[in-house]
Design an enzyme around this catalytic site. Structure first.
Site, mmCIF file in Angstrom:
data_model
loop_
_atom_site.group_PDB
_atom_site.id
_atom_site.type_symbol
_atom_site.label_atom_id
_atom_site.label_comp_id
_atom_site.label_asym_id
_atom_site.label_seq_id
_atom_site.Cartn_x
_atom_site.Cartn_y
_atom_site.Cartn_z
ATOM 1 N N TYR A 115 42.170 36.815 31.238
ATOM 2 C CA TYR A 115 42.235 37.833 32.281
ATOM 3 C C TYR A 115 42.093 39.186 31.611
ATOM 4 O O TYR A 115 42.691 39.442 30.561
ATOM 5 C CB TYR A 115 43.589 37.758 33.017
ATOM 6 C CG TYR A 115 43.766 38.874 34.013
ATOM 7 C CD1 TYR A 115 43.373 38.717 35.334
ATOM 8 C CD2 TYR A 115 44.291 40.109 33.618
ATOM 9 C CE1 TYR A 115 43.499 39.751 36.247
ATOM 10 C CE2 TYR A 115 44.420 41.154 34.527
ATOM 11 C CZ TYR A 115 44.021 40.964 35.839
ATOM 12 O OH TYR A 115 44.142 41.992 36.737
ATOM 13 N N GLU A 166 38.194 44.541 37.216
ATOM 14 C CA GLU A 166 38.876 43.299 36.840
ATOM 15 C C GLU A 166 37.881 42.174 36.549
ATOM 16 O O GLU A 166 36.936 41.970 37.305
ATOM 17 C CB GLU A 166 39.804 42.869 37.987
ATOM 18 C CG GLU A 166 40.659 41.661 37.657
ATOM 19 C CD GLU A 166 41.471 41.206 38.859
ATOM 20 O OE1 GLU A 166 42.671 41.525 38.911
ATOM 21 O OE2 GLU A 166 40.911 40.548 39.746
#
Ligand code: GDP
Ligand code: MN
Length: 390
Positions: free
Chosen positions: A109, A197
């Site tokens: 992530y 993101e």
């Protein structure tokens, strides 16, 4: 403002961040052609909606041939995707992204966002990337690393390297990770993003870092200097009442209740919502018409409240300071002339030109209940809404 994955991926590519090859498709035929253009399978077909959690909701499917890609696109296009982020009503899928599926060895992530409390952009990363990141945040937050970025130094190589080490990346991977972080930061700052993101950031079969998903949110207050970003807006994905409100430059947020609120000033608007709740009612919106609204802007705001079929009663709560009460009244009457007002209005006007405002509204023929003060207005609005609900 939010954009779709396929749009964010194009921005990533423009900033030197690797993304899988792919193309957006609006129909089954377009999806099949997109797969054919990519050549060799396997392919991944992904719903394009402004929401994460698509994988778990059935919005991400794999195919080996263009024909199979068409079948999967047929399943996804038109489906109502219900994810954790869409709420129970879900989102109808109108576009898919057809990409070359890659072999994923590991998932990380990685994101950049603004931490308001620290007044800094922060780099957030985790070795536990992929679809369980929310779960990881809850159960093992120590696996999520955060680093502040100094606005004067920007994303430095040593910070990116340190983050890469925390993630357990190999030396070869860190070599790719450093420019990746720098490129993302450049994108973040140059385009005035509020979130960039990548989840998952994948290590593919060849050991390369690839953004297998792409998400970007932009700071609305900076959109005026990015015309090309504004053009990516997909109003299908936005709340129609908010799209309408944006036209009039109103601070409007749609809510689930049935009392339409027209208020000036964000603080008073929040207090109005609180007091409505305190009297057992439920606001249909947050609306701050601002301090210097024109009659036209007020009319636009009032039209949005009138067009909302959920609204059973409207509470106009104005404290005229810079805003003049007669301007509010003129706007309300102007909008009422164009649109039928079927719901009762409760009006509390106080401050600058309050008497003039009351006179305008009184002479308008509208069904108005005058309120002595804010609490009286809230109580009356709640009662009228309750009566209308039956
Ligand atoms: P999200 O669920 O909305 O975040 O959608 P993603 O685009 O992240 O897709 C969901 C999951 O599908 C990812 O977390 C990956 O595990 C998987 N996935 C997406 N693209 C690929 C791909 O090209 N290859 C493989 N093997 N898995 C993929
Ligand atoms: Mn994802």
């Amino acid at each position: 403002m939010k954009i779709h994955e396929y749009q964010a991926a194009a921005l990533f590519a423009a900033y030197g961040v690797r993304v899988p090859e792919g193309q957006m498709a609006k129909t089954v035929a377009e999806a099949e052609a997109a797969a054919r253009a990519l050549g060799e399978g396997p392919f991944v077909i992904k719903a394009q909606v402004h929401s994460g959690g698509r994988g778990k909701a059935g919005g991400v499917k794999f195919a080996n041939t263009p024909g199979e890609a068409a079948e999967k696109a047929k399943e996804i296009l038109g489906m109502t995707l219900v994810t954790k982020q869409t709420g129970p009503q879900g989102r109808v899928v109108q576009k898919v992204l057809v990409s070359r599926a890659m072999e994923i060895a590991r998932e990380y992530y990685l994101s950049l966002t603004v931490d308001g409390a620290r007044e800094r952009v922060v780099l957030i990363a985790s070795p536990a990337g992929g679809m369980e990141i929310e779960e990881t945040a809850k159960t093992s937050p120590e696996k999520i690393y955060t680093m502040e970025i100094d606005p004067y130094l920007g994303m430095t190589g040593y910070q990116a390297r340190e983050m890469g080490k925390k993630l357990g990346l190999s030396a070869a991977e860190i070599k790719q990770f450093i420019p990746l972080c720098k490129n993302l930061y450049r994108l973040f700052t140059e385009k005035d993003c509020s979130l960039v993101e990548i989840n998952p950031l994948a290590i593919d079969g060849a050991g390369d870092l690839v953004a297998a998903d792409a998400k970007i949110n932009f700071d609305d207050n900076a959109l005026f200097r990015h015309v090309e970003i504004g053009e990516m807006r997909d109003t299908n994905e936005e709340e129609p009442r908010e799209t309408e409100a944006a036209k009039y430059d109103l601070n409007y947020i749609g809510l689930d209740g049935d009392i339409g609120c027209m208020v000036n000033g964000a603080g008073l608007a929040m207090a109005t919502m609180d007091i409505i709740q305190a009297f057992g009612g439920s606001p249909a919106n947050f609306l701050d018409v601002g301090g210097s609204a024109t009659a036209e802007k007020v009319a636009g705001a009032f039209s949005i409240l009138l067009a909302d079929s959920k609204v059973k009663c409207i509470f106009i709560n104005i404290f005229g300071g810079i805003m003049r009460c007669d301007v509010i009244a003129e706007g309300v009457v102007e909008a009422a002339r164009k649109l039928a007002v079927k719901v009762p209005l409760v009006v509390r006007l106080e401050g600058t030109n309050a008497e003039a405002g009351k006179k305008i509204l009184g002479g308008s023929g509208l069904n108005i209940t005058a309120a002595a003060d804010m609490a009286d207005g809230a109580e009356k609005a709640c009662r009228l809404a309750k009566e209308a609900r039956g």
